[in-house]
Design an enzyme around this catalytic site. Structure first.
Site, mmCIF file in Angstrom:
data_model
loop_
_atom_site.group_PDB
_atom_site.id
_atom_site.type_symbol
_atom_site.label_atom_id
_atom_site.label_comp_id
_atom_site.label_asym_id
_atom_site.label_seq_id
_atom_site.Cartn_x
_atom_site.Cartn_y
_atom_site.Cartn_z
ATOM 1 N N PRO A 93 0.812 -1.221 0.000
ATOM 2 C CG PRO A 93 0.068 -0.914 2.192
ATOM 3 C CD PRO A 93 0.767 -1.902 1.301
ATOM 4 C CG ASP A 94 -1.225 4.915 -0.959
ATOM 5 O OD1 ASP A 94 -1.660 4.652 0.184
ATOM 6 O OD2 ASP A 94 -1.940 5.389 -1.855
ATOM 7 C CG PHE A 95 3.771 6.046 3.198
ATOM 8 C CD1 PHE A 95 4.449 6.262 4.380
ATOM 9 C CD2 PHE A 95 4.277 5.107 2.327
ATOM 10 C CE1 PHE A 95 5.603 5.571 4.691
ATOM 11 C CE2 PHE A 95 5.427 4.404 2.605
ATOM 12 C CZ PHE A 95 6.089 4.639 3.801
ATOM 13 N NE ARG A 96 1.581 12.176 3.005
ATOM 14 C CZ ARG A 96 2.850 11.965 2.706
ATOM 15 N NH1 ARG A 96 3.144 11.186 1.693
ATOM 16 N NH2 ARG A 96 3.823 12.512 3.398
ATOM 17 C CG ASP B 289 9.070 -1.487 -3.628
ATOM 18 O OD1 ASP B 289 10.009 -1.254 -4.409
ATOM 19 O OD2 ASP B 289 7.903 -1.127 -3.858
ATOM 20 C CG HIS C 242 12.512 8.749 0.000
ATOM 21 N ND1 HIS C 242 11.169 8.904 -0.265
ATOM 22 C CD2 HIS C 242 13.045 10.000 -0.073
ATOM 23 C CE1 HIS C 242 10.905 10.182 -0.492
ATOM 24 N NE2 HIS C 242 12.026 10.855 -0.384
#
Length: 390
Positions: free
Chosen positions: A94-97, A170, A187
């Site tokens: 999943p994404d973060f937001r 990932d 990142h």
């Protein structure tokens, strides 16, 4: 905080404006001085907002079809991809937001003071347990690259990929076949890990870290017994030096930016869209339009190059809205690469399954896309060159 720009500070620029104004009184009627002042202001706003006079329109149409025709022309030889968590959601990460399915919305079980604490270096040093418990859920090796990842690999095979700048941790770009020189992992990455003690900094491999995490053991340095952390960038840490060195040279060469699966909310990564020449077309493949900023706010923050999809002045930005994998398939279809891409995905997923001894179906093998996933990625960060902050 935004990345510091090499140009003068606003205070220095303002001082130069005042100098230009003062010089007006020494010219006949102030006319020549006024013209010099206007030239200065034009240059200032051009540098600060990425607004210049060289706005050549290279796309014959501001559509995906226009981008495809441009990619098939002699003008488009070097493509930079800027990618975020949205390119991996169909792999099950999943994404973060996202409000209900995003990582930050599903951290209650870790009893954090606030969701972002799980990626803050200060909190990690005191309480590493929540991060390593979460890491077990999305550790590299459990997921297969998506259509988007293999589209970038295809760009490489076609000789058009200059670089992929990724916010993701990932390692799926590597699994898809991009080499370290093709990548800027802005990142960080799980690929290597290091002891957090500044006096030690011993390096550990992906397999070493995986064994510790899946044994539910907090990884400790074999030399000094300090915690060992994967080389992902936490809030409060510097971005990799490679990010800044490649940024300086890559973007002036770029013929096209393809931006996929990112909110463009995190600095300095988001500022990369303003680093390319003013004529360079930019394609956004995302579920919603991003990168649009108020020009004055961009000036004050030192962020140039905001996206413009809809105004009468739009000349280079194209937004394809929807699932990222579907966007890549649509573009590949227009380029005549769709069957090649689909065959490549099936072949590579079968190879990965064979290596892992798994016969489990892959969410993206048939180029189907899971709209909403289950656990994590795009280590959302805001940083200056010297410090990482929210």
């Amino acid at each position: 905080m935004a990345e510091p720009e090499p140009s003068d500070s606003l205070e220095n620029q303002a001082g130069k404006v005042q100098e230009a104004q003062d010089s007006d009184s020494d010219t006949e009627g102030g006319a020549a001085g006024g013209e010099a002042e206007m030239d200065f202001l034009r240059n200032f706003f051009s540098q600060t907002l990425s607004l210049g006079t060289q706005k050549e329109r290279l796309l014959d149409e501001l559509t995906l079809e226009g981008v495809a025709r441009y990619m098939q022309s002699e003008r488009c030889r070097r493509v930079i991809c800027l990618v975020g968590a949205g390119i991996s959601t169909s792999a099950g990460i999943p994404d973060f937001r996202s409000p209900s399915t995003g990582l930050y919305a599903n951290l209650e079980k870790y009893h954090l003071p606030y969701p972002e604490a799980i990626f803050e270096i200060g909190y990690f040093k005191k309480h590493p347990e929540p991060f390593f418990a979460l890491a077990k859920e999305f550790y590299p090796g459990q997921f297969k690259p998506t259509v988007c990842h293999y589209f970038m690999r295809l760009l490489k095979e076609k000789g058009q990929l200059l670089r992929c700048y990724t916010q993701n941790i990932d390692t799926l770009e590597r699994v898809a076949g991009l080499e370290p020189e093709d990548l800027v992992e802005a990142h960080g990455t799980f690929h290597t890990s290091h002891c957090i003690s500044p006096l030690c900094r011993r390096e550990y491999s992906l397999s070493w870290m995986k064994e510790k995490i899946f044994s539910d053991v907090i990884p400790k340095c074999e030399k000094c017994q300090s915690v060992v952390k994967p080389d992902i960038i936490f809030f409060g840490e510097n971005l990799p030096a490679r990010f800044f060195s490649c940024m300086q040279s890559d973007f002036q060469k770029a013929d096209l930016l393809i931006i996929m699966g990112t909110s463009l909310q995190v600095q300095p990564f988001a500022s990369l869209i303003g680093k390319a020449p003013l004529s360079t077309p930019r394609l956004l493949i995302n579920k919603e339009k991003t990168g649009q900023r108020d020009p004055f706010l961009g000036m004050m923050l030192g962020l140039g190059g905001s996206m413009d999809f809809d105004s009468k002045k739009a000349y280079r930005d194209v937004a394809w809205l929807g699932d990222c994998d579907q966007g890549c398939l649509a573009l590949a279809d227009l380029l005549g690469w769709k069957k090649e891409l689909e065959d490549f995905v099936r072949k590579e997923h079968a190879r990965i399954d064979a290596q892992s001894g798994s016969g489990a179906p892959n969410p993206t093998t048939s180029t189907s896309q899971r709209k909403s996933p289950p656990p994590a990625k795009e280590a959302a960060r805001t940083t200056t060159e010297g410090e990482k902050t929210q």
